[in-house]
Each structure stands twice: as C-alpha cells, then as structure tokens.
Design a protein around this motif. Structure first.
Motif, short mmCIF file in Angstrom:
data_model
loop_
_atom_site.label_atom_id
_atom_site.label_comp_id
_atom_site.label_asym_id
_atom_site.label_seq_id
_atom_site.Cartn_x
_atom_site.Cartn_y
_atom_site.Cartn_z
N PHE A 44 -6.49 0.08 -0.28
CA PHE A 44 -5.83 0.25 -1.58
C PHE A 44 -6.64 1.16 -2.50
O PHE A 44 -6.07 1.90 -3.29
CB PHE A 44 -5.63 -1.12 -2.24
N VAL A 45 -7.95 1.11 -2.39
CA VAL A 45 -8.82 1.99 -3.17
C VAL A 45 -9.31 3.14 -2.29
O VAL A 45 -9.19 4.31 -2.64
CB VAL A 45 -10.01 1.22 -3.76
N HIS A 46 -9.86 2.80 -1.12
CA HIS A 46 -10.26 3.81 -0.16
C HIS A 46 -9.05 4.24 0.67
O HIS A 46 -8.10 3.48 0.83
CB HIS A 46 -11.35 3.26 0.77
N ASN A 98 -1.59 -1.89 -8.66
CA ASN A 98 -1.75 -3.27 -9.13
C ASN A 98 -2.77 -4.03 -8.28
O ASN A 98 -3.58 -4.81 -8.80
CB ASN A 98 -0.40 -4.00 -9.11
N VAL A 99 -2.72 -3.81 -6.96
CA VAL A 99 -3.70 -4.46 -6.08
C VAL A 99 -5.10 -3.93 -6.37
O VAL A 99 -6.07 -4.69 -6.45
CB VAL A 99 -3.34 -4.25 -4.60
N ALA A 100 -5.22 -2.62 -6.56
CA ALA A 100 -6.53 -2.03 -6.89
C ALA A 100 -7.07 -2.61 -8.19
O ALA A 100 -8.27 -2.90 -8.31
CB ALA A 100 -6.40 -0.51 -7.00
N VAL A 103 0.82 -1.21 0.00
CA VAL A 103 0.00 0.00 0.00
C VAL A 103 0.86 1.27 0.00
O VAL A 103 0.38 2.34 -0.38
CB VAL A 103 -0.96 0.00 1.21
N THR A 104 2.12 1.17 0.40
CA THR A 104 2.97 2.36 0.46
C THR A 104 3.79 2.56 -0.80
O THR A 104 4.57 3.51 -0.87
CB THR A 104 3.92 2.28 1.68
N LEU A 161 -9.69 -0.48 4.35
CA LEU A 161 -9.57 -1.82 3.77
C LEU A 161 -10.89 -2.57 3.85
O LEU A 161 -11.22 -3.36 2.96
CB LEU A 161 -8.46 -2.61 4.46
N VAL A 162 -11.65 -2.34 4.91
CA VAL A 162 -12.97 -2.96 5.05
C VAL A 162 -13.85 -2.56 3.88
O VAL A 162 -14.52 -3.40 3.26
CB VAL A 162 -13.63 -2.54 6.38
N TYR A 163 -13.86 -1.28 3.53
CA TYR A 163 -14.66 -0.81 2.41
C TYR A 163 -14.16 -1.39 1.09
O TYR A 163 -14.96 -1.73 0.21
CB TYR A 163 -14.65 0.71 2.35
N ASP A 164 -12.83 -1.50 0.95
CA ASP A 164 -12.26 -2.10 -0.27
C ASP A 164 -12.80 -3.50 -0.49
O ASP A 164 -13.27 -3.84 -1.59
CB ASP A 164 -10.73 -2.19 -0.15
N ILE A 165 -12.71 -4.32 0.55
CA ILE A 165 -13.10 -5.74 0.43
C ILE A 165 -14.61 -5.87 0.30
O ILE A 165 -15.11 -6.65 -0.53
CB ILE A 165 -12.58 -6.55 1.63
#
Length: 313
Positions: free
Chosen positions: A212-214, A120-122, A112-113, A221-225
C-alpha cells in the motif's frame, strides 16, 4: 492393493476453526512425524504429540526434519508450513496458506487497486506511528515527510541513550563490512524483521508484492508491515548492540540473536496478525471458511460451484 494405515483425511466440517487453533508453533532441532491424526515432535527432551487440526502455522526452524506423512497430514487439515531461520528471522520457503480461502487476498487486491481505499489503508499504517495526531487528511507526500522526521528523531534519541555516534543511515547492499557497527546492526535487524513478517503474510495467504505504501517489489507488503515496528524493535536493538560491540565482533550473529529474543518477548506475531486484520478491515472474530469454492457471477454476485449450468440461458 496395500491397505493405507493411520487415520483418514479429516472432513472440512470436522476441522477446528482458525480462531480455535494455536496460531503459530515454532520447532527447531527436532524430528517431526505423524501418528494417526497427530503430529509428533521428537527432540532431546522427549516426544510431544500435537493434534494436527489445532495447528494454525508450523514454523520449521534450523535442524528440523519432517516426514512426508507429517506434511501430508498438515496439508489435509489446512495448516500452513513455513521454513524459517532461528525464531523466524528468515523466510526460506512456505507451503500452503493457513486457510484455503482467498478472502483476505481478494480484500487486499480490492483495496490496493483503488486509489482512495489504498490511501486510506496507508493512512491507517501511518496513524500507528502518530497515535496523538490525526492524519486522515494527509497526502502521501505529507505522510512521508512526517514519517521521515519521526524516524530521524528516533535515531537521535537512541544515539543519545546508548552513547553511539550517529551520522545517518548509510549502507551498501553489496558491501556489508563498509558500514558502521550501528548501520550493520540495523541492516541485519531489518532483514530479520522482514523474514518474520514475510512468514506471517505467507501463512495468511496474502500477496507480499501488493503493498500500500511500497510498490513495484515482490516484497512491497512485507516492507509496509515491517516499517510499523522498526522504531520499537530494530532501531533500539541495533543501537544497544552497537554500544557494546567492537569492529571485530560478529555483529551479524549478535544482532540476529537480539532480534530473536525481541520477537519472543513482545509477542510480535499476534500483533502483526491483528494489525493486518485491522488494515484490511477484517473483523478479528470473523471466520475464514476453508475450501469453499464459488463461481464469479458478475459484480459482487457468486454462484455455486459443482453445478452444471448447461441448461441456463
């Protein structure tokens, strides 16, 4: 000195591997105690003994009482404990993570940093929404645009399927009752999904705030998943509830029950764990060793802990 009864603390070498454990055990309306090296669960149906070293994460639902000795045992064997709502639809608190290893957390922070690895993760996350489309060259702006169009399409599809009027996602955080029935149901369903995802992230020892997105929120990360599963779970469920409810019905309770049943039927917990491993590039069969401590030695190097380095220059 009073002699301590029961089995002694299990040695790390004796603990079951993470992959050999039962991933998640959910308990509600029961009393949990300890008998030697087993956790006992007592409810109206009787008593069940569960070897503590085989528990990955114990989810404590409503009406659950647990003794200090049981928590002590679960902590000794490295099991995670999460206090949740009915079937995981809320995350109230959690104890230690499933593993004593920081490997997943370190991998998350590393990805994430770095701008390139974070993108790439997003892209991997968005690729799940577009299985027949190659998104490996899309920018974040392009990904958001495609996702927005997809979600609007899902809303229209569900509106037609359940014959529920849809005028867009419109809600007020501080005025739940002002929303339409379907918007109320969507809000409740999303909160339920966030609770379940938060429980799993906590159990794996990840940082819920490193998304990664939020970004910028302690649940990023909760919102991402959670966003990965809304089109499959919360949106259809909300429109179904809205299609058979009136304004004076208890929408919140009905939607919570609906989400509870959805979670139980589609084995969502196992899928979430598998998807997180995929995003973090952790092989599914790789073991996360517990209670192994190293000293950072610069770069990617590690040095042994518990060594006196006073004579090393």
């Amino acid at each position: 000195m009073e002699k301590k009864c029961g089995a002694g603390k299990t040695k790390i070498q004796e603990l079951a591997r993470v992959s050999d454990r039962v991933s998640f055990i959910y308990v509600e309306h029961a009393k949990i105690n300890r008998l030697d090296s087993a956790v006992t669960v007592f409810d109206a149906a009787g008593t069940v003994r569960i070897p503590a070293a085989m528990i990955g994460v114990l989810l404590l639902g409503p009406g659950t009482d647990i003794t200090h000795r049981a928590v002590e045992l679960l902590g000794d064997v490295g099991a995670g404990i999460v206090w949740v709502g009915e079937h995981g639809v809320r995350n109230y608190a959690h104890g230690r993570a499933l593993s004593g290893s920081s490997r997943l957390l370190e991998k998350q922070a590393k990805l994430v940093t770095n701008t390139r690895s974070r993108l790439n993760v997003a892209r991997k996350m968005y690729q799940m929404r577009f299985p027949n489309e190659d998104v490996c060259t899309y920018t974040m702006q392009q990904l958001r645009g495609r996702e927005g169009a997809r979600v609007r399409s899902v809303y229209r599809e569900m509106s037609n399927k359940y014959n529920v009027a849809w005028n867009g996602r419109d809600y007020k955080v501080d005025d739940f009752e002002s929303g339409t029935i379907v918007n109320q149901a969507l809000s409740v369903g999303n909160v339920c999904l966030y609770g379940l995802v938060h429980s799993i992230i906590s159990a794996l020892g990840l940082a819920p705030g490193l998304g990664f997105v939020h970004t910028g929120h302690d649940l990023s990360l909760v919102y991402d998943i959670a966003d990965l599963y809304k089109a499959e779970l919360t949106i259809p469920a909300a429109f179904e509830i809205a299609s058979r409810c009136e304004a004076n019905d208890d929408i919140e309770r009905l939607m919570r029950l609906k989400m509870r049943d959805c979670f139980a039927k589609c084995n969502i917990m196992r899928r979430i764990v598998s998807d997180i491993q995929n995003f973090l590039e952790i092989p599914v069969d790789e073991q996360i060793t517990a209670d192994v401590v190293h000293l950072w030695d610069g770069g990617e190097r590690l040095a042994a802990a518990g060594v006196n380095y006073g004579g090393v220059h």
